[in-house]
Motif scaffolding. Structure first.
Motif, mmCIF file in Angstrom:
data_model
loop_
_atom_site.group_PDB
_atom_site.id
_atom_site.type_symbol
_atom_site.label_atom_id
_atom_site.label_comp_id
_atom_site.label_asym_id
_atom_site.label_seq_id
_atom_site.Cartn_x
_atom_site.Cartn_y
_atom_site.Cartn_z
ATOM 1 N N ALA A 57 0.774 -1.404 -0.140
ATOM 2 C CA ALA A 57 -0.277 0.312 -0.214
ATOM 3 C C ALA A 57 0.529 1.760 0.146
ATOM 4 N N ILE A 58 0.317 2.149 -0.826
ATOM 5 C CA ILE A 58 1.396 3.086 -1.216
ATOM 6 C C ILE A 58 0.616 4.485 -1.261
ATOM 7 N N ASP A 59 1.120 5.801 -0.018
ATOM 8 C CA ASP A 59 0.074 6.937 0.160
ATOM 9 C C ASP A 59 1.104 7.843 0.707
ATOM 10 N N VAL A 60 1.129 9.100 0.010
ATOM 11 C CA VAL A 60 1.809 10.499 0.328
ATOM 12 C C VAL A 60 2.068 10.871 1.102
ATOM 13 N N SER A 61 0.738 9.804 2.139
ATOM 14 C CA SER A 61 0.146 10.553 4.021
ATOM 15 C C SER A 61 1.438 9.936 4.525
ATOM 16 N N ALA A 110 -4.287 25.659 -10.414
ATOM 17 C CA ALA A 110 -4.189 24.689 -11.023
ATOM 18 C C ALA A 110 -3.725 23.423 -10.911
ATOM 19 N N GLU A 111 -2.829 23.254 -9.261
ATOM 20 C CA GLU A 111 -1.877 22.299 -8.908
ATOM 21 C C GLU A 111 -2.870 21.335 -8.177
ATOM 22 N N PRO A 112 -3.187 19.675 -7.573
ATOM 23 C CA PRO A 112 -2.984 19.847 -6.745
ATOM 24 C C PRO A 112 -2.443 20.440 -5.086
ATOM 25 N N PRO A 113 -3.207 20.592 -3.691
ATOM 26 C CA PRO A 113 -2.710 20.710 -3.021
ATOM 27 C C PRO A 113 -1.247 20.076 -2.298
ATOM 28 N N ALA A 114 -0.441 20.159 -1.538
ATOM 29 C CA ALA A 114 0.726 19.726 -1.616
ATOM 30 C C ALA A 114 0.043 19.191 0.071
ATOM 31 N N ARG A 115 -0.379 20.009 0.636
ATOM 32 C CA ARG A 115 -0.973 19.292 1.807
ATOM 33 C C ARG A 115 -2.522 20.078 2.939
ATOM 34 N N GLY A 116 -3.008 19.074 3.678
ATOM 35 C CA GLY A 116 -4.176 19.370 3.963
ATOM 36 C C GLY A 116 -5.267 18.472 3.715
ATOM 37 N N PRO A 117 -6.322 18.206 4.237
ATOM 38 C CA PRO A 117 -7.641 17.363 3.791
ATOM 39 C C PRO A 117 -7.365 17.208 2.351
ATOM 40 N N ALA A 118 -7.885 18.597 1.703
ATOM 41 C CA ALA A 118 -7.828 18.843 0.030
ATOM 42 C C ALA A 118 -7.150 18.202 -0.423
ATOM 43 N N ARG A 119 -6.029 17.946 -0.114
ATOM 44 C CA ARG A 119 -5.155 16.498 -1.250
ATOM 45 C C ARG A 119 -5.212 15.205 -1.050
ATOM 46 N N ALA A 120 -6.975 14.754 -0.636
ATOM 47 C CA ALA A 120 -7.050 13.439 -0.696
ATOM 48 C C ALA A 120 -8.505 13.569 -1.873
ATOM 49 N N TRP A 121 -8.448 14.407 -2.492
ATOM 50 C CA TRP A 121 -9.920 14.829 -3.157
ATOM 51 C C TRP A 121 -9.706 15.775 -4.563
ATOM 52 N N ASP A 122 -9.356 16.953 -4.444
ATOM 53 C CA ASP A 122 -8.877 18.067 -4.758
ATOM 54 C C ASP A 122 -7.275 17.143 -6.084
ATOM 55 N N ALA A 123 -7.985 17.569 -7.628
ATOM 56 C CA ALA A 123 -7.041 16.443 -8.993
ATOM 57 C C ALA A 123 -6.815 18.522 -10.175
ATOM 58 N N ALA A 129 -5.404 15.398 -12.610
ATOM 59 C CA ALA A 129 -3.948 15.897 -12.831
ATOM 60 C C ALA A 129 -3.052 14.087 -12.173
ATOM 61 N N LEU A 130 -4.402 13.493 -10.927
ATOM 62 C CA LEU A 130 -3.670 12.001 -10.293
ATOM 63 C C LEU A 130 -4.215 10.948 -11.946
ATOM 64 N N LEU A 131 -5.121 11.545 -12.033
ATOM 65 C CA LEU A 131 -5.623 10.193 -13.120
ATOM 66 C C LEU A 131 -4.664 9.718 -14.529
ATOM 67 N N ASP A 132 -4.255 10.726 -14.917
ATOM 68 C CA ASP A 132 -3.521 10.796 -16.185
ATOM 69 C C ASP A 132 -2.330 9.845 -16.022
ATOM 70 N N ARG A 133 -1.850 10.513 -14.849
ATOM 71 C CA ARG A 133 0.009 9.882 -14.147
ATOM 72 C C ARG A 133 -0.322 8.740 -13.430
ATOM 73 N N ILE A 134 -1.784 7.950 -13.144
ATOM 74 C CA ILE A 134 -1.506 6.143 -12.916
ATOM 75 C C ILE A 134 -1.562 5.749 -14.908
ATOM 76 N N CYS A 135 -2.859 6.715 -15.620
ATOM 77 C CA CYS A 135 -3.065 5.756 -16.504
ATOM 78 C C CYS A 135 -1.371 5.769 -17.858
ATOM 79 N N ARG A 136 -0.882 6.496 -17.206
ATOM 80 C CA ARG A 136 0.880 6.658 -17.703
ATOM 81 C C ARG A 136 1.447 5.443 -17.436
ATOM 82 N N GLU A 137 1.848 5.265 -15.932
ATOM 83 C CA GLU A 137 2.750 4.434 -15.540
ATOM 84 C C GLU A 137 2.428 3.352 -14.671
ATOM 85 N N GLY A 138 0.600 3.218 -14.338
ATOM 86 C CA GLY A 138 0.291 1.881 -13.624
ATOM 87 C C GLY A 138 0.323 0.497 -14.980
ATOM 88 N N PRO A 139 0.296 0.917 -16.317
ATOM 89 C CA PRO A 139 0.634 -0.258 -16.908
ATOM 90 C C PRO A 139 2.088 -0.848 -17.378
#
Length: 217
Positions: A57-61, A110-123, A129-139
């Motif tokens: 399990a990975i998380d930035v928090s 323009a960018e997702p927050p670097a800290r705080g609770p909104a980091r869990a939903w703002d994109a 912002a995160l979906l595109d990265r996962i689509c590129r890197e996940g496969p």
């Protein structure tokens, strides 16, 4: 299953439940390697661990990782936790299943927050912002025949996700859908969503979907 959730850790909600409903349908065998990207409380990781799979399990928090580990210990389901940005902590490894419930709510910043609770939903403004990265890197971390499961809202482009995963070489389809009323965060932004053309005027529902991509053998 009851999960400990301290302040600042994303609470498992309907999108988590929808993703878990698909995770438990995957034909996982004991010892299969599973990766949960953005684990939060560890709800999805624990569901996968219940099959006998070996779960990372990975998380930035750091707080989320501690929570996931403790929830695993409480339910006697061992998960390995790794701190880092999306897939960075597992470069070079391969998995039978990669799952993610990433931040996907469109936000004015323009960018997702670097800290705080909104980091869990703002994109970001389009929610990708995160979906595109996962689509590129996940496969790239999937074994042959491996599966990627992503849950997201219809507001941030289900077709865009499918096309991005197809461009990465996966066989893609939507495997679960659920329509639900806006929660507090989405409701508070409904006027802005209307202005952006993300929803029709007066619309106050979203469709949650799980996108499944399979790497060919």
């Amino acid at each position: 299953m009851w999960l400990m959730r301290p302040p600042g850790v994303y609470r498992a909600q309907e999108d988590t439940d929808l993703l878990i409903s698909r995770v438990v349908q995957e034909p996982l065998r004991p010892g299969d390697e599973v990766l949960d990207v953005g684990t939060g409380t560890g709800a999805v990781a624990l569901a996968a661990a219940g099959t006998g799979a070996r779960v990372t399990a990975i998380d930035v928090s750091w707080r989320a990782l501690a929570t996931a580990w403790l929830n695993g210990a409480l339910h006697r389901r061992r998960i390995r936790v790794r701190h880092g940005d999306l897939l960075a902590p597992v470069r070079g490894r391969k998995f039978a299943l990669v799952v993610s419930n990433p931040p996907y709510v469109p936000a004015a910043a323009a960018e997702p927050p670097a800290r705080g609770p909104a980091r869990a939903w703002d994109a970001g403004p389009d929610g990708r912002a995160l979906l595109d990265r996962i689509c590129r890197e996940g496969p790239g971390v999937l074994d042959r025949g491996g599966v990627l499961l992503l849950v997201q809202s219809s507001l941030c482009g289900v077709e865009a996700t499918c096309l991005a995963l197809e461009r990465s070489g996966l066989d893609v389809r939507v495997t679960a859908q659920r329509v639900q009323p806006f929660g507090p965060i989405m409701s508070a932004r409904a006027g802005w969503f209307e202005e952006r053309g993300l929803i029709a005027v007066g619309e106050r529902e979203e469709e949650l979907v799980v996108v499944r991509g399979v790497r060919p053998r």
